[in-house]
Scaffold this motif. Structure first.
Motif, PDB file in Angstrom:
ATOM      1  N   HIS A  72      74.130  56.403  62.899  1.00 44.45           N
ATOM      2  CA  HIS A  72      72.880  56.351  62.148  1.00 44.45           C
ATOM      3  C   HIS A  72      71.998  57.533  62.512  1.00 44.45           C
ATOM      4  O   HIS A  72      71.459  58.224  61.633  1.00 44.45           O
ATOM      5  CB  HIS A  72      72.163  55.026  62.417  1.00 44.45           C
ATOM      6  N   GLN A  87      79.084  49.312  58.335  1.00 41.05           N
ATOM      7  CA  GLN A  87      77.922  49.427  59.221  1.00 41.05           C
ATOM      8  C   GLN A  87      77.965  50.772  59.937  1.00 41.05           C
ATOM      9  O   GLN A  87      79.033  51.348  60.123  1.00 41.05           O
ATOM     10  CB  GLN A  87      77.916  48.291  60.249  1.00 41.05           C
ATOM     11  N   ASP A 107      81.184  55.209  63.644  1.00 44.93           N
ATOM     12  CA  ASP A 107      80.541  55.648  64.880  1.00 44.93           C
ATOM     13  C   ASP A 107      80.518  57.174  64.873  1.00 44.93           C
ATOM     14  O   ASP A 107      81.151  57.821  64.038  1.00 44.93           O
ATOM     15  CB  ASP A 107      81.323  55.134  66.090  1.00 44.93           C
ATOM     16  N   SER A 158      76.999  52.666  63.490  1.00 43.09           N
ATOM     17  CA  SER A 158      76.578  52.466  64.876  1.00 43.09           C
ATOM     18  C   SER A 158      75.250  53.197  65.069  1.00 43.09           C
ATOM     19  O   SER A 158      74.887  54.066  64.262  1.00 43.09           O
ATOM     20  CB  SER A 158      77.631  53.029  65.838  1.00 43.09           C
ATOM     21  N   PRO A 159      74.515  52.886  66.129  1.00 41.57           N
ATOM     22  CA  PRO A 159      73.265  53.614  66.377  1.00 41.57           C
ATOM     23  C   PRO A 159      73.470  55.134  66.457  1.00 41.57           C
ATOM     24  O   PRO A 159      72.662  55.908  65.950  1.00 41.57           O
ATOM     25  CB  PRO A 159      72.767  53.041  67.706  1.00 41.57           C
ATOM     26  N   ARG A 160      74.564  55.579  67.080  1.00 45.48           N
ATOM     27  CA  ARG A 160      74.831  57.024  67.174  1.00 45.48           C
ATOM     28  C   ARG A 160      75.121  57.616  65.805  1.00 45.48           C
ATOM     29  O   ARG A 160      74.642  58.707  65.477  1.00 45.48           O
ATOM     30  CB  ARG A 160      76.013  57.300  68.104  1.00 45.48           C
ATOM     31  N   THR A 205      83.097  49.825  60.823  1.00 48.18           N
ATOM     32  CA  THR A 205      81.957  50.414  61.516  1.00 48.18           C
ATOM     33  C   THR A 205      82.222  51.903  61.667  1.00 48.18           C
ATOM     34  O   THR A 205      83.316  52.305  62.079  1.00 48.18           O
ATOM     35  CB  THR A 205      81.748  49.791  62.912  1.00 48.18           C
ATOM     36  N   ASP A 252      86.096  52.633  62.495  1.00 49.59           N
ATOM     37  CA  ASP A 252      86.758  51.486  63.115  1.00 49.59           C
ATOM     38  C   ASP A 252      86.930  50.446  62.010  1.00 49.59           C
ATOM     39  O   ASP A 252      85.985  49.748  61.654  1.00 49.59           O
ATOM     40  CB  ASP A 252      85.923  50.933  64.268  1.00 49.59           C
TER      41      ASP A 252
END
Length: 117
Positions: free
Chosen positions: A19, A13, A88, A15-17, A86, A101
């Motif tokens: 992405h 995945q 980031d 993270s919003p940052r 994830t 992570d």
């Protein structure tokens, strides 16, 4: 999405940052159509394995995923090492860049770019 076209959750995945930063790079660098964000692992690094992150074309053993509009290419042989990871993005005085992570990592190095599983 798998090779057969069946929808599956990506093992990785953003993270919003992360992405936002990937989308910014895609636009700023004018990454050509047909390229996706390759996420993977390779042998090496001070803890045994290091991460792969960059834009690339689809390869023979890849599985393609769409993570909120960002196309990820992950070699199906790497999925076990990346499951639940994830990514980031940090942009501060103490750190700048993408950070992984990974819950499968049993050991990581000080720089955060290699791990043991």
């Amino acid at each position: 999405m798998t090779e057969s076209g069946t929808a599956v959750h990506a093992p990785v995945q953003l993270s919003p940052r992360a992405h936002s930063e990937v989308v910014r790079i895609l636009k700023a660098q004018a990454i050509p159509e047909g390229y996706g964000l390759r996420v993977g692992v390779r042998g090496g690094g001070c803890s045994g394995m290091s991460y792969i992150l960059g834009f690339d074309k689809l390869r023979e053993y890849d599985i393609t995923f769409d993570v909120h509009g960002v196309v990820l290419y992950i070699d199906k042989r790497h999925g076990l090492y990346l499951m639940g990871t994830t990514i980031d993005y940090h942009d501060g005085l103490d750190a700048r860049g993408f950070v992984f992570d990974n819950p499968n990592a049993t050991q990581t190095c000080g720089c955060g770019s290699s791990f043991a599983a």
